[in-house]
Design an enzyme around this catalytic site. Structure first.
Site, PDB file in Angstrom:
ATOM      1  N   GLU A 266       0.860  -1.202   0.000  1.00  0.00           N
ATOM      2  CA  GLU A 266       0.000   0.000   0.000  1.00  0.00           C
ATOM      3  C   GLU A 266       0.888   1.242   0.000  1.00  0.00           C
ATOM      4  O   GLU A 266       2.093   1.151   0.268  1.00  0.00           O
ATOM      5  CB  GLU A 266      -0.884  -0.002   1.253  1.00  0.00           C
ATOM      6  CG  GLU A 266      -1.833  -1.185   1.302  1.00  0.00           C
ATOM      7  CD  GLU A 266      -2.757  -1.153   2.513  1.00  0.00           C
ATOM      8  OE1 GLU A 266      -2.657  -0.212   3.342  1.00  0.00           O
ATOM      9  OE2 GLU A 266      -3.581  -2.081   2.618  1.00  0.00           O
TER      10      GLU A 266
ATOM     11  N   SER B 275       7.692  -2.109   2.991  1.00  0.00           N
ATOM     12  CA  SER B 275       8.475  -3.057   3.791  1.00  0.00           C
ATOM     13  C   SER B 275       7.733  -3.434   5.073  1.00  0.00           C
ATOM     14  O   SER B 275       7.784  -4.576   5.524  1.00  0.00           O
ATOM     15  CB  SER B 275       9.833  -2.433   4.155  1.00  0.00           C
ATOM     16  OG  SER B 275      10.647  -2.358   3.005  1.00  0.00           O
TER      17      SER B 275
ATOM     18  N   GLU C 189       9.199  -8.042  -3.716  1.00  0.00           N
ATOM     19  CA  GLU C 189       9.108  -9.255  -2.872  1.00  0.00           C
ATOM     20  C   GLU C 189      10.062  -9.162  -1.680  1.00  0.00           C
ATOM     21  O   GLU C 189      10.608 -10.177  -1.223  1.00  0.00           O
ATOM     22  CB  GLU C 189       9.291 -10.520  -3.707  1.00  0.00           C
ATOM     23  CG  GLU C 189       8.204 -10.615  -4.788  1.00  0.00           C
ATOM     24  CD  GLU C 189       7.904 -11.999  -5.284  1.00  0.00           C
ATOM     25  OE1 GLU C 189       8.183 -12.977  -4.569  1.00  0.00           O
ATOM     26  OE2 GLU C 189       7.362 -12.100  -6.399  1.00  0.00           O
TER      27      GLU C 189
HETATM   28  N1  CAA Z   1       5.991 -17.816   7.628  1.00  0.00           N
HETATM   29  C1  CAA Z   1       5.017 -17.943   8.545  1.00  0.00           C
HETATM   30  N2  CAA Z   1       4.780 -17.008   9.517  1.00  0.00           N
HETATM   31  C2  CAA Z   1       5.577 -15.915   9.517  1.00  0.00           C
HETATM   32  C3  CAA Z   1       6.615 -15.728   8.602  1.00  0.00           C
HETATM   33  C4  CAA Z   1       6.821 -16.738   7.629  1.00  0.00           C
HETATM   34  N3  CAA Z   1       7.791 -16.650   6.710  1.00  0.00           N
HETATM   35  N4  CAA Z   1       7.222 -14.563   8.849  1.00  0.00           N
HETATM   36  C5  CAA Z   1       6.602 -14.029   9.904  1.00  0.00           C
HETATM   37  N5  CAA Z   1       5.604 -14.846  10.303  1.00  0.00           N
HETATM   38  C6  CAA Z   1       4.703 -14.655  11.432  1.00  0.00           C
HETATM   39  C7  CAA Z   1       5.518 -14.552  12.724  1.00  0.00           C
HETATM   40  O1  CAA Z   1       5.751 -15.845  13.270  1.00  0.00           O
HETATM   41  C8  CAA Z   1       4.607 -13.738  13.598  1.00  0.00           C
HETATM   42  O2  CAA Z   1       3.589 -14.570  14.126  1.00  0.00           O
HETATM   43  P1  CAA Z   1       3.232 -14.530  15.701  1.00  0.00           P
HETATM   44  O3  CAA Z   1       2.837 -13.098  15.962  1.00  0.00           O
HETATM   45  O4  CAA Z   1       2.134 -15.512  15.838  1.00  0.00           O
HETATM   46  O5  CAA Z   1       4.495 -14.883  16.407  1.00  0.00           O
HETATM   47  C9  CAA Z   1       3.947 -12.797  12.618  1.00  0.00           C
HETATM   48  O6  CAA Z   1       4.035 -13.403  11.313  1.00  0.00           O
HETATM   49  C10 CAA Z   1       4.601 -11.430  12.570  1.00  0.00           C
HETATM   50  O7  CAA Z   1       5.971 -11.625  12.277  1.00  0.00           O
HETATM   51  P2  CAA Z   1       7.065 -10.522  12.568  1.00  0.00           P
HETATM   52  O8  CAA Z   1       6.906 -10.040  13.967  1.00  0.00           O
HETATM   53  O9  CAA Z   1       8.378 -11.052  12.149  1.00  0.00           O
HETATM   54  O10 CAA Z   1       6.565  -9.359  11.588  1.00  0.00           O
HETATM   55  P3  CAA Z   1       7.174  -7.916  11.349  1.00  0.00           P
HETATM   56  O11 CAA Z   1       6.039  -6.999  11.203  1.00  0.00           O
HETATM   57  O12 CAA Z   1       8.248  -7.618  12.327  1.00  0.00           O
HETATM   58  O13 CAA Z   1       7.942  -7.992   9.924  1.00  0.00           O
HETATM   59  C11 CAA Z   1       8.726  -8.554   7.803  1.00  0.00           C
HETATM   60  C12 CAA Z   1       7.994  -8.965   9.088  1.00  0.00           C
HETATM   61  C13 CAA Z   1       9.715  -9.655   7.514  1.00  0.00           C
HETATM   62  C14 CAA Z   1       9.462  -7.238   7.853  1.00  0.00           C
HETATM   63  C15 CAA Z   1       7.609  -8.518   6.740  1.00  0.00           C
HETATM   64  O14 CAA Z   1       6.758  -7.409   6.975  1.00  0.00           O
HETATM   65  C16 CAA Z   1       8.106  -8.466   5.327  1.00  0.00           C
HETATM   66  O15 CAA Z   1       8.476  -9.499   4.752  1.00  0.00           O
HETATM   67  N6  CAA Z   1       8.114  -7.270   4.717  1.00  0.00           N
HETATM   68  C17 CAA Z   1       8.392  -7.121   3.304  1.00  0.00           C
HETATM   69  C18 CAA Z   1       7.094  -7.266   2.553  1.00  0.00           C
HETATM   70  C19 CAA Z   1       7.330  -7.596   1.128  1.00  0.00           C
HETATM   71  O16 CAA Z   1       8.080  -8.488   0.776  1.00  0.00           O
HETATM   72  N7  CAA Z   1       6.619  -6.867   0.274  1.00  0.00           N
HETATM   73  C20 CAA Z   1       6.644  -7.113  -1.129  1.00  0.00           C
HETATM   74  C21 CAA Z   1       5.227  -7.317  -1.633  1.00  0.00           C
HETATM   75  S1  CAA Z   1       5.020  -8.331  -3.020  1.00  0.00           S
HETATM   76  C22 CAA Z   1       5.535  -7.384  -4.286  1.00  0.00           C
HETATM   77  O17 CAA Z   1       6.695  -7.136  -4.367  1.00  0.00           O
HETATM   78  C23 CAA Z   1       4.533  -6.848  -5.248  1.00  0.00           C
HETATM   79  C24 CAA Z   1       4.476  -7.456  -6.551  1.00  0.00           C
HETATM   80  O18 CAA Z   1       3.432  -7.363  -7.206  1.00  0.00           O
HETATM   81  C25 CAA Z   1       5.658  -8.139  -7.151  1.00  0.00           C
END
Ligand code: CAA
Length: 405
Positions: free
Chosen positions: A148, A153, A385
């Site tokens: 959004e 990130s 991604e």
């Molecule tokens: N598998 C399963 N569960 C997961 C997980 C995974 N890989 N990663 C995190 N979780 C779960 C955690 O276990 C946690 O669960 P609980 O609360 O039950 O413990 C929950 O999700 C939250 O995890 P975090 O506390 O680690 O989350 P966070 O907010 O600190 O951040 C992050 C996580 C890694 C920064 C994540 O937000 C992220 O990957 N950000 C990048 C997003 C991204 O890749 N965007 C691209 C979009 S796609 C695109 O590019 C568009 C397109 O059209 C090509």
């Protein structure tokens, strides 16, 4: 332009595979599939690279040929009409698809990956039966609506809401930079079903028909590279979707998104590695032919050093991505390894593209040679991604939480 000659045989091959009961490919069939994709890429797609970039569009007959080859269905299970490839097999296909402009891969990318895998992993029987066969055949195209304007990130801070009203959810919000949205018939949508719960817990995933009233698309963004692949906003304005569109359970959406991205990051890493292979081939070819100071520039050790560094990094990425894919196929949790792949392969192909421009010299900066186009095309790999910095966070967090010392 001549049609790609082996297509009829390839289609026959795909059909034979579809109707075989095998759940995994034997080595010979796998090698035939890879060889078919290799020839399609080199004979049919490579000659069209400059035109696709110029027109900012992949020709419709090429997309039809991709359908005929079964490419839209590589990751869809065989019982729903896909090829049901293992992750390792998908990586091998992506290494080949990487050998041409990434815009071609993008035609199938969201349908094969982040757009469909939520349904494959978390969909119920009715959702799978309704959507997967059409996705596998390429009749339906899916996109992934996570990002959004204020949640890139920091995906867990997304603001789009989906509020239950009777037997429908009412969706409001805007999604940004959505790849393939203009062609999509289906969106995997991440929205907040519980606005009172901040962060990842209040988010749910949905599978949403793109023609739902209240959904509008923004203009296609002008991008640095990958012309022929399109991104735009997707706005939801009181869009009402049936409650049965929920993927998995309410509140599970963030985990759906993260698991879909784990897999997507391996796929993208394989594409990066394939592009690196192509650029090394181009660099070596040019170094053999281009003469300076009375000899081919490939005779000079400073040019050789660049070629050697690129080849070493390419092979390292290939080994890392294949090993991670195998571990995933064996059922291991690979979030950390997938981020290692994405971090290394996307940064690696950036360095390889930079060296290719350097080896080509002035010609590397000139559009006719195509190297500057790859240089621009690969830049996005370090961003979408999950940026390189997000991959670093995922890797470090996983180790600090889980590594036994
Ligand atoms: N598998 C399963 N569960 C997961 C997980 C995974 N890989 N990663 C995190 N979780 C779960 C955690 O276990 C946690 O669960 P609980 O609360 O039950 O413990 C929950 O999700 C939250 O995890 P975090 O506390 O680690 O989350 P966070 O907010 O600190 O951040 C992050 C996580 C890694 C920064 C994540 O937000 C992220 O990957 N950000 C990048 C997003 C991204 O890749 N965007 C691209 C979009 S796609 C695109 O590019 C568009 C397109 O059209 C090509």
């Amino acid at each position: 332009m001549a049609q790609f000659s082996p297509i009829p045989q390839a289609v026959e091959f795909v059909r034979l595979f579809w109707f075989s009961s095998a759940m995994t490919l034997d080595i010979e069939t796998r090698d035939q599939l890879i060889e078919t994709v290799r020839r399609f890429v080199r004979e049919r797609l490579v000659p069209l690279e400059a035109q696709v970039s110029e027109d900012d569009a992949v020709p419709l007959d090429v997309i039809d040929e991709m359908r005929g080859l079964g490419l839209f269905g590589i990751s869809i299970p065989t019982e729903y009409g896909g090829l049901g490839l293992t992750m390792e097999e998908e990586v091998l296909v992506c290494l080949e698809l990487g050998n041409t402009s990434p815009a071609f891969r993008s035609v199938i990318g969201t349908t094969v990956g982040i757009g469909s895998q939520g349904i494959v992993m978390f969909g119920n029987a009715a959702q799978k039966t309704e959507h997967l066969p059409k996705l596998a055949s390429g009749e339906a195209i899916s996109s992934f609506c996570l990002t959004e304007p204020d949640a890139g990130s920091d995906a867990a801070s997304l603001k789009t809401t989906a509020i239950l009203d009777g037997d429908e959810y009412v969706v409001n919000g805007t999604k940004r930079f959505i790849t393939n949205a203009a062609n999509a018939t289906l969106f995997t949508l991440l929205a907040r079903t519980d606005p009172g719960t901040p962060g990842s817990k209040g988010i749910s995933a949905f599978v949403v028909p793109a023609d739902t009233p209240g959904i509008t698309l923004g203009a296609s963004e002008k991008k640095m590279g990958q012309q022929g692949a399109h991104i735009c906003d997707v706005a939801f304005d009181d869009a009402r979707i049936p409650a049965f569109c929920l993927l998995g359970e309410e509140g599970q959406g963030f985990k759906v998104a993260m698991q879909v991205l784990d897999r997507g990051r391996i796929h993208i890493s394989a594409v990066c590695t394939g592009v690196a292979e192509r650029l090394i081939r181009e660099s070596v070819g040019y170094a053999r032919e281009r003469k300076q100071f009375g000899e081919a520039i490939g005779e000079f050790q400073l040019i050789q050093a660049m070629i050697a560094d690129s080849q070493t990094e390419y092979l390292a990425a290939k080994a890392l991505v294949l090993e991670t894919a195998r571990r995933m196929d064996e059922g291991h949790k690979i979030s950390m390894e997938a981020s290692c792949c994405k971090l290394y392969a996307s940064e690696m192909v950036g360095r390889v593209a930079d060296r290719a421009v350097q080896i080509f010299g002035g010609a590397g900066y000139v559009a006719d040679y195509g190297i500057e186009r790859f240089y621009r095309d690969v830049r996005i790999f370090r961003l979408y991604e999950g940026t390189s910095q997000i991959q670093q966070l995922v890797i470090a967090k996983n180790l600090l939480r889980n590594l036994e010392t």
